[in-house]
Scaffold this active site. Structure first.
Site, PDB file in Angstrom:
ATOM      1  CD  GLU A  69      -2.930  -0.999   2.438  1.00  0.00           C
ATOM      2  OE1 GLU A  69      -3.958  -1.389   2.256  1.00  0.00           O
ATOM      3  OE2 GLU A  69      -2.404  -0.872   3.524  1.00  0.00           O
TER       4      GLU A  69
HETATM    5  C1  ACM Z   1      -2.132  -5.519   4.178  1.00  0.00           C
HETATM    6  O1  ACM Z   1      -3.363  -5.780   4.715  1.00  0.00           O
HETATM    7  N1  ACM Z   1      -2.102  -4.160   4.028  1.00  0.00           N
HETATM    8  C2  ACM Z   1      -1.088  -6.299   3.954  1.00  0.00           C
END
Ligand code: ACM
EC number: 3.2.1.52
Length: 533
Positions: free
Chosen positions: A321
């Protein structure tokens, strides 16, 4: 036509055989179970015969005392009682972690090629003993389906402390789970003491407030939160885990999810705006400035301390992310990309990740990261031009799959990567029971449907993840974990042909009872029927 007849005949034979299959009241269900007439009673004159297994013998002695108030003596040798025996000749039959357990008239034999297997035989035995201290005569041969059977705890969001971690390690041990994936750093907290950078915990370990009520909520708890582990405490937990055959894989997030570190040392960041450890959750805008050589030196120093502390030969570097805007708006980062002929932020992330991989490899370690480190189309919010990439992720990486099209798993194993499957739809413990009832946890198969057999061993196993944003208390945490963790344990251990949800649910009762007696807050409603209107 003839083929079809043979097919139906075989199906019939298999169905009948399956009808005769014997199951033990054990989670995870063992591979082969054969009951015989009679029982063995563990009375207090029964001895534990330890052979070379001093730790395991004492561990069993303590268990029997705590769970059944039995005070057994340990002797070095003997041919009666509960006999623990390392037997190398079993390696071919049961592999690295398997064992045999044979309950007869005057003895219970626990045999394995090494102490790990003996430990797991003890976990099976403890579930077979009834309240009278009796064990039915049974012969068990057992080994795991997967070698990576992980539980992840996110303590960056809310710090739970070492007693809670030990409690979880104890429950993992009963369930034969062998990897504790410890999410120690994130935007909202840095939880591991690093001697060279004390502000990481002094500043990064504390925040003034916390968002409550969900992702977009304006509500705050109006209480500060913080905490961290000293290196001595980490060593204590590593040793506790290692006695229980659990490897701890530390996760140090980079280049995103790094705001707590950036708040402590602002020169690490790209945006130059962060003043304090964030109090809101979600995907935050800043990331390490991967164009700055000081950032690489910082990460090297940290990873050296981490590698020195943890015996595991794999380090998880997060990698999920990353919001690319910060890099796209920074002229030094843009110049760095030009100089290194990197065309997109994804290329830059892979370039950075490979440098970290090289560093770890130089110290004989292997890198692991969430599947964004491969590049590709993982998130709906990613811009197409940002994910076009030419860079190739370092070959020895373990890719931790959690999000995206399942074809990404197939594609990654074909490209030679090992995979741990933590597909969020099935394995995220922060998701409600109405979305992941225990049936769904149990149904999860780490090997995607249709994956060619020749790639199956590239799927090392699975993880289940206790993310912490919305679970400030231990009570909340326990309710999300228990009893679903038992289903994930069985997914990881039990061979596919031995999985049987009805048997599993039946076997869950005693272990649920035990958890409740120990004060663990188990969910009351955890099955699909509980959520049907
Ligand atoms: C995640 O759930 N950001 C790996």
């Amino acid at each position: 036509m003839k083929r079809l007849k043979i097919f139906w005949f075989l199906t019939l034979v298999l169905t009948v055989l399956n009808g005769f299959a014997q199951y033990a009241k054990v989670i995870p269900q063992p591979l082969e179970v054969e009951f015989n007439e009679g029982i063995f009673k563990i009375a207090s004159n029964v001895k534990i015969v330890r052979g070379e297994n001093t730790f395991n013998a004492e561990y069993l002695q303590n268990l029997l005392k705590e769970d059944y108030d039995l005070n057994l003596k340990i002797s070095r040798k003997g041919n009666k009682g509960i006999i623990l025996e390392v037997d190398n000749s079993l390696t071919e039959q049961v592999g690295e972690e398997g064992y045999t357990l044979n309950v007869q008239g005057n003895k219970i034999e626990l045999k394995a090629p090494n102490s790990k297997g003996i430990f797991y035989a003890i976990q099976t035995l403890r579930q077979l003993i009834n309240s009278e201290g009796e064990v039915a005569k049974v012969r068990i041969t057992d080994k795991p389906r997967f070698k990576w059977r992980a539980f992840m705890l996110d303590e960056a969001r809310y710090f739970k402390g070492k007693n809670q971690v030990k409690k979880l390690l104890d429950q993992m041990a009963i369930l034969k789970m062998n990897v504790f994936h410890w999410h120690l750093t994130d935007d909202q907290g840095w939880r591991i003491e690093i001697k060279k950078y004390p502000k990481l915990t002094q500043v990064g370990g504390f925040r003034s407030n916390s968002q409550i009520g969900g992702w977009d909520s304006e509500k705050r708890s109006n209480v500060s939160h913080g905490g961290f582990y000293t290196q001595d405490e980490i060593k204590e937990i590593i040793s506790y885990a290692s006695e229980r055959n659990i490897t701890i894989i530390p996760e140090i997030e980079m280049p995103g999810h790094a705001s707590a570190a950036i708040a402590a040392y602002p020169w690490l960041g790209t945006l130059g705006k962060l003043k304090e450890v964030p109090v809101v959750f979600g995907k935050l805008p800043d990331s390490y400035n991967v164009a700055d050589p000081r950032v690489y030196k910082f990460l090297e120093d940290i990873l050296l301390e981490v590698m020195h502390l943890f015996p595991a030969k794999t380090i998880h570097i997060g990698g999920d992310e990353v919001k690319f805007e910060a890099w796209k708006e920074n002229k030094f980062v843009q110049k760095f990309m030009e100089d290194n002929e990197l065309n997109s932020p994804t290329d830059l992330q892979i370039f950075f990740t490979n440098k970290i991989s090289n560093l770890l490899e130089n110290y004989n370690h292997r890198m692991m990261g969430w599947n964004e480190i491969l590049g590709g189309n993982v998130h709906e919010w990613q811009k197409k031009e940002d994910i076009v990439s030419k860079e190739q992720l370092a070959p020895n990486t373990i890719v931790h799959f959690w999000k995206g099209n399942l074809d990404m798993v197939t594609d990654a194993v074909k490209r030679g990567y090992d995979i741990v499957n933590s597909y969020h739809v099935y394995t995220y413990l922060d998701y409600n029971y109405s979305y992941i009832p225990i049936e769904k946890s149990y149904e999860f198969d780490p090997i995607p449907i249709g994956l060619d057999k020749k790639y199956h061993e590239k799927v090392l196993g699975l993880g289940c993840q206790m993310w912490g944003e919305w679970i400030p208390t231990v009570k909340d945490m326990d309710r999300m974990i228990f009893p679903r963790i038992a289903a994930y344990a069985e997914v990881g251990w039990t061979s596919k042909k031995r999985k049987n949800f009805k048997v599993f649910i039946d076997n869950l009762n005693p272990i649920l009872q035990k958890w409740k007696e120990e004060g663990i807050n188990c969910a009351d409603k955890y099955r699909e029927v509980d959520f049907k209107k």
